[in-house]
Design an enzyme around this catalytic site. Structure first.
Site, PDB file in Angstrom:
ATOM      1  N   HIS A  31       8.066   0.819   3.695  1.00 31.74           N
ATOM      2  CA  HIS A  31       7.489   1.578   2.584  1.00 31.74           C
ATOM      3  C   HIS A  31       7.441   3.082   2.892  1.00 31.74           C
ATOM      4  O   HIS A  31       7.945   3.890   2.112  1.00 31.74           O
ATOM      5  CB  HIS A  31       6.083   1.042   2.280  1.00 31.74           C
ATOM      6  CG  HIS A  31       5.481   1.576   1.035  1.00 31.74           C
ATOM      7  ND1 HIS A  31       5.347   0.813  -0.103  1.00 31.74           N
ATOM      8  CD2 HIS A  31       4.985   2.790   0.724  1.00 31.74           C
ATOM      9  CE1 HIS A  31       4.785   1.536  -1.051  1.00 31.74           C
ATOM     10  NE2 HIS A  31       4.557   2.747  -0.569  1.00 31.74           N
ATOM     11  N   ARG A  84       3.568  12.839  -4.587  1.00 33.55           N
ATOM     12  CA  ARG A  84       2.799  11.681  -5.016  1.00 33.55           C
ATOM     13  C   ARG A  84       1.375  11.749  -4.500  1.00 33.55           C
ATOM     14  O   ARG A  84       1.092  12.403  -3.507  1.00 33.55           O
ATOM     15  CB  ARG A  84       3.448  10.387  -4.567  1.00 33.55           C
ATOM     16  CG  ARG A  84       3.456  10.235  -3.051  1.00 33.55           C
ATOM     17  CD  ARG A  84       3.062   8.842  -2.635  1.00 33.55           C
ATOM     18  NE  ARG A  84       2.933   8.727  -1.206  1.00 33.55           N
ATOM     19  CZ  ARG A  84       1.816   8.917  -0.538  1.00 33.55           C
ATOM     20  NH1 ARG A  84       0.713   9.255  -1.141  1.00 33.55           N
ATOM     21  NH2 ARG A  84       1.758   8.762   0.765  1.00 33.55           N
TER      22      ARG A  84
END
Length: 182
Positions: free
Chosen positions: A114, A127
């Site tokens: 990830h 983000r």
């Protein structure tokens, strides 16, 4: 008002115009033309068609070296050129939450990569992750992404890559809400 809690309100006005709202897994939210993001409190907002609440918390599943690398290249939200965005609320399965922390970390990073995947798209795609599970919200996480129109293809690659991982087998509900700043 608390500095680390935010409301994401789908309604008739806001900083972001909602271009599309697509359920990836599970139920969607009611359609709304705009998204408004405001600092909040623990009180549930009654404004808008729907309201989601999330809080900025400590980084989880990330080791020190990964965290330092993320911090060193992560862009801040609010860049003038980042006029496109995505709000992606996610709820993971109870099976995920019954796993021990080290088991979740193994799936999150060792099997799904990830963090490594996300790093490839920084700093172009900014983000911010908001946690929701511990405050009784219908989603476990809300991720808000911002990027320039020229990085739209890169953003599509990012979400495609993450959705085909082992980790995403544990997602019970996900909504992909695409936005543009007017």
């Amino acid at each position: 008002m608390i500095d680390n809690i935010f409301d994401f309100i789908g309604g008739n006005h806001g900083q972001w115009k909602i271009l599309k709202m697509e359920p990836i897994v599970g139920e969607t939210l009611k359609q709304a033309p705009y998204l408004k993001i405001v600092k909040s409190s623990t009180v549930k907002s009654s404004e808008g068609v729907w309201s989601l609440k999330g809080l900025i918390s400590n980084i989880r599943y990330t080791e020190k070296e990964e965290k330092e690398k993320l911090i060193s290249i992560q862009a801040d939200l609010g860049r003038p050129e980042a006029t496109k965005a995505a709000l992606i609320p996610i709820k993971k399965s109870e099976v995920w939450w019954t796993l021990a922390q080290d088991e979740r970390r193994k799936i999150f990073e060792a099997q799904s990569n990830h963090t490594k995947t996300g790093l490839k798209y920084l700093p172009a795609i900014a983000r911010k992750l908001y946690h929701c599970r511990d405050i009784g919200e219908p989603f476990d996480f809300i991720t808000f992404f911002e990027y320039a129109p020229s990085d739209s293809e890169a953003f599509e690659e990012l979400v495609y890559s993450l959705r085909k991982t082992e980790e995403w087998k544990y997602v019970d509900r996900e909504i992909d809400i695409r936005l543009i700043r007017e």
